[in-house]
Design a protein around this motif. Sequence first.
Motif, PDB file in Angstrom:
ATOM      1  N   SER A  47       7.753  -3.923  11.780  1.00 34.30           N
ATOM      2  CA  SER A  47       6.841  -4.436  12.801  1.00 34.30           C
ATOM      3  C   SER A  47       6.768  -5.950  12.718  1.00 34.30           C
ATOM      4  O   SER A  47       6.864  -6.528  11.632  1.00 34.30           O
ATOM      5  CB  SER A  47       5.442  -3.871  12.600  1.00 34.30           C
TER       6      SER A  47
ATOM      7  N   ALA B  22       5.723  -6.520   8.997  1.00 34.95           N
ATOM      8  CA  ALA B  22       5.341  -5.435   8.096  1.00 34.95           C
ATOM      9  C   ALA B  22       6.445  -4.388   8.107  1.00 34.95           C
ATOM     10  O   ALA B  22       7.148  -4.223   9.111  1.00 34.95           O
ATOM     11  CB  ALA B  22       4.022  -4.804   8.538  1.00 34.95           C
ATOM     12  N   LEU B  23       6.595  -3.717   7.001  1.00 38.37           N
ATOM     13  CA  LEU B  23       7.606  -2.666   6.884  1.00 38.37           C
ATOM     14  C   LEU B  23       6.948  -1.434   6.296  1.00 38.37           C
ATOM     15  O   LEU B  23       6.248  -1.513   5.285  1.00 38.37           O
ATOM     16  CB  LEU B  23       8.759  -3.128   5.974  1.00 38.37           C
ATOM     17  N   ARG B  24       7.156  -0.315   6.943  1.00 37.40           N
ATOM     18  CA  ARG B  24       6.618   0.951   6.439  1.00 37.40           C
ATOM     19  C   ARG B  24       7.777   1.920   6.302  1.00 37.40           C
ATOM     20  O   ARG B  24       8.497   2.180   7.267  1.00 37.40           O
ATOM     21  CB  ARG B  24       5.564   1.514   7.382  1.00 37.40           C
TER      22      ARG B  24
ATOM     23  N   SER C 209       3.012  -7.606  19.812  1.00 41.66           N
ATOM     24  CA  SER C 209       3.584  -7.000  18.620  1.00 41.66           C
ATOM     25  C   SER C 209       4.704  -6.054  19.026  1.00 41.66           C
ATOM     26  O   SER C 209       4.761  -5.597  20.174  1.00 41.66           O
ATOM     27  CB  SER C 209       2.528  -6.252  17.800  1.00 41.66           C
TER      28      SER C 209
ATOM     29  N   THR D 233       0.850  -1.194   0.000  1.00 43.00           N
ATOM     30  CA  THR D 233       0.000   0.000   0.000  1.00 43.00           C
ATOM     31  C   THR D 233       0.879   1.235   0.000  1.00 43.00           C
ATOM     32  O   THR D 233       1.886   1.296   0.717  1.00 43.00           O
ATOM     33  CB  THR D 233      -0.885   0.030   1.264  1.00 43.00           C
TER      34      THR D 233
ATOM     35  N   SER E  19       4.468  -9.300  14.653  1.00 42.05           N
ATOM     36  CA  SER E  19       3.381  -9.573  15.596  1.00 42.05           C
ATOM     37  C   SER E  19       3.134 -11.057  15.695  1.00 42.05           C
ATOM     38  O   SER E  19       3.365 -11.820  14.750  1.00 42.05           O
ATOM     39  CB  SER E  19       2.105  -8.853  15.176  1.00 42.05           C
TER      40      SER E  19
ATOM     41  N   ARG F 248       9.901   1.771   9.589  1.00 38.33           N
ATOM     42  CA  ARG F 248       9.315   1.105  10.754  1.00 38.33           C
ATOM     43  C   ARG F 248       9.116  -0.368  10.421  1.00 38.33           C
ATOM     44  O   ARG F 248       8.363  -0.708   9.508  1.00 38.33           O
ATOM     45  CB  ARG F 248       7.981   1.744  11.113  1.00 38.33           C
TER      46      ARG F 248
ATOM     47  N   ASP G 242       3.998   0.742   2.337  1.00 41.66           N
ATOM     48  CA  ASP G 242       3.796  -0.255   3.391  1.00 41.66           C
ATOM     49  C   ASP G 242       3.775  -1.653   2.789  1.00 41.66           C
ATOM     50  O   ASP G 242       3.046  -1.917   1.836  1.00 41.66           O
ATOM     51  CB  ASP G 242       2.468   0.038   4.104  1.00 41.66           C
ATOM     52  N   PHE G 243       4.625  -2.526   3.328  1.00 42.32           N
ATOM     53  CA  PHE G 243       4.622  -3.942   2.935  1.00 42.32           C
ATOM     54  C   PHE G 243       4.115  -4.745   4.127  1.00 42.32           C
ATOM     55  O   PHE G 243       4.695  -4.662   5.203  1.00 42.32           O
ATOM     56  CB  PHE G 243       6.040  -4.427   2.607  1.00 42.32           C
ATOM     57  N   THR G 244       3.063  -5.499   3.928  1.00 36.53           N
ATOM     58  CA  THR G 244       2.493  -6.263   5.049  1.00 36.53           C
ATOM     59  C   THR G 244       2.487  -7.733   4.710  1.00 36.53           C
ATOM     60  O   THR G 244       2.056  -8.124   3.622  1.00 36.53           O
ATOM     61  CB  THR G 244       1.051  -5.809   5.326  1.00 36.53           C
ATOM     62  N   SER G 245       2.984  -8.536   5.639  1.00 34.49           N
ATOM     63  CA  SER G 245       2.941  -9.982   5.446  1.00 34.49           C
ATOM     64  C   SER G 245       2.172 -10.592   6.613  1.00 34.49           C
ATOM     65  O   SER G 245       1.563  -9.877   7.393  1.00 34.49           O
ATOM     66  CB  SER G 245       4.371 -10.525   5.373  1.00 34.49           C
ATOM     67  N   ASP G 246       2.236 -11.911   6.763  1.00 30.70           N
ATOM     68  CA  ASP G 246       1.451 -12.553   7.816  1.00 30.70           C
ATOM     69  C   ASP G 246       1.839 -12.066   9.202  1.00 30.70           C
ATOM     70  O   ASP G 246       0.991 -11.767  10.017  1.00 30.70           O
ATOM     71  CB  ASP G 246       1.632 -14.079   7.770  1.00 30.70           C
ATOM     72  N   TRP G 247       3.137 -12.017   9.467  1.00 27.02           N
ATOM     73  CA  TRP G 247       3.547 -11.707  10.825  1.00 27.02           C
ATOM     74  C   TRP G 247       4.490 -10.524  10.897  1.00 27.02           C
ATOM     75  O   TRP G 247       4.915 -10.122  11.971  1.00 27.02           O
ATOM     76  CB  TRP G 247       4.211 -12.931  11.476  1.00 27.02           C
TER      77      TRP G 247
ATOM     78  N   ASP H  91       0.078 -13.362  17.752  1.00 27.77           N
ATOM     79  CA  ASP H  91      -1.064 -13.446  18.669  1.00 27.77           C
ATOM     80  C   ASP H  91      -1.364 -12.049  19.215  1.00 27.77           C
ATOM     81  O   ASP H  91      -1.597 -11.129  18.444  1.00 27.77           O
ATOM     82  CB  ASP H  91      -0.760 -14.458  19.781  1.00 27.77           C
TER      83      ASP H  91
END
Lengths: 260, 444
Positions: B159, B111-113, B166, B66, B161, B157, B104-109, B163
Amino acid sequence: MKKLAVLGCILLLPFFAFGEDLTGYDIAKASYNVDSGKTAHYEAVMTLYSKKGGVRTREISLRKKQFEGVKKSLITFSAPKDVAGVAYLAFDFKENGDVKESENWLYMPAVKKVRRISGNARQDEFMGSDFTYEDIADRGVSKDDFTLIGEENAENSECWKIDCLAKDQGEKIPRRILWIRKDNYLMQKAELYDQRGELQRVLVCSDIKEVDGIWTIHKMVMTNVQNGHSSELEMKSVRYNIDLADNLFTVASLERGLKK
Amino acid sequence: MKKSIFAVLLAACVLPSIFALETQFSGSISAEAGRPFPNVKHDDLFTSATVKADGELYVYASKDITFFGKCQTVYDKLAYQSDAFDASTSDGQFGLILKEAWLDFTSDWWALRVGRQINSWGKADVISVLDVLCPKNYTALPLLNTSDAYLGIDAARLSASYDVYSVDFYWIPFVRSSVLPLSKKHPVRKIIDEEVADDLNGYVQIGKVGEIEPSVDNCEYGFKARAYWKYADVSVYGFYGWDRVPQEYVFNGVLPIIVDFPHNRTKMLGADASISVKEFVVRLEGAYFFDSTLMPTLDLSSSEIIKTLIYEPEKFHAEKRDIASSVFGLDWMPGSWIFSAQYGANLVLGDVEGLACDKYEHLATLAVSKRLFRDTLVLGAAGILYFKDWNNAFILSASYNASDDFVLSLSGFYYNILTELPELPLFEDYTHWGGITAGIKYSF
């Protein structure tokens, strides 16, 4: 022939017996346990009608997923623009299949913060509408005492009529009367009474049909008979048992502020 | 010419791709004007006269990628906030602020912004002790810490996470400081210039707020780890970076003596918690600042200040102390009401003799808001009280959603500074002061 008739009665007797032994709790429990899929995604439009005829609309997305011992719901607003991005996350912790406690968070995009809100907030109005958070989420069956008070037609459907008294009479709505459909155990109608015992709101459900084999209410109209307002929640899109990532239902995901 | 052609060709290749992706655009146009209350001193001023246009764009390249950009263009007739602009006209009245622009790159566990982003730390309102990450624009009158005042950090950033747990790691290679009300036309700057110039006979002049040059040594780092349990949310924070508002002033040269404001390192460890207790939410915040900069007190007459600056400048050196800060808050939201009370305190560890601070300082805030007419009208009142000298400030506000797109707002503020200040005429004019601001906003 006579023996067949007697045998038939004996075989059918348990069913008659079950029908006569159905309690208000049994019916409420069956209604609560109606299949709603392991996951669900609803896109809905909420229309608010004022007493003077003014109209406002809200577009919301509601996602639900069943986890071990907890059901998680995520409601996000996409319109109007001044509330777009606001998101509400609820965890309903279950014990013996019933909602015992809930934890709730609200994401406010204007301040980029997630605020934990008290469980009591579930009884408050949902974003200015006549629905409460609890109306949209699950209430469970452990909070009320149920009494089957009869059978009645509602909206052209045969229903059981159940009187629900909240165990905590301090609740804002300490009494509800529900009409539960006999054919699919969905709620057809509800009357909600305030703490003075006066009728406050009436909920009518319509456009009930199967989606992916699951009975679904597509339209709910909540009318506040005391102030003349009403709110309509209409499902535009309903999908069940789709792939929804676990991490979508986390506070961390809420904080990221991604609209999708 | 070649560069222009290249830019046009590049745009022609890239733009269609962007518009071919799923995008969401939204924006708003708002106008605001404010005046002091009648009969206060200098009631001929305007406190604000702005028109702002905000635009936000989400581009969804895929399920996991995104892009978000948010830009604000401002017409500020009074040029009070010209220092906050990223680009502006020469008169400081019209400018552009790039609020956010990140990928923003988001994966299952994880993420990188990456990019300019706004992140809010802490759970308190207005007086958060943990909110050290993002700089703020303090040029608006009143000088409030509003949500629109946040400026983004240029950061990466990362991240992760699992459960209910995070963690975020921040790397900030390009440091931005908060914008202070020191632009030439700003009333606060005018007070400082006139009082300093008049009283110190022009011997002392206001210099510059320091900048932090990008370098490996000057990078900032932060982390935030959190857990969302059944009854409580708990977060732990760490920050190694620079103060967002300079805490030190240094004197350079001899007549005229220039006062500059360099930045100092900020090192913080902190934690917060949010606990549901029946219909209340209890909020706790605590932060420990290592080697915070504190300046000596200037309890001298003007002529003594000048003499000391010339002959004993070492008396104006900053000292370092550790500071422990905390906030306790209580929220109660019965129905359409919100009540929020907070108590904040600062404890300076070590000797504070000769320093311009008290060993223990504390304050309280109280905010009340009420939603009416199905949330179309929101009334609010908030106050802050400093227990030293009983300095206080109040604000009343009302906002009305005339429709889903239009919001009208009205607010009034008033503050009382009861601390004994130097006998400077212009300072005294503003010790009891307030004003009213009206606004309108259209969202699309």
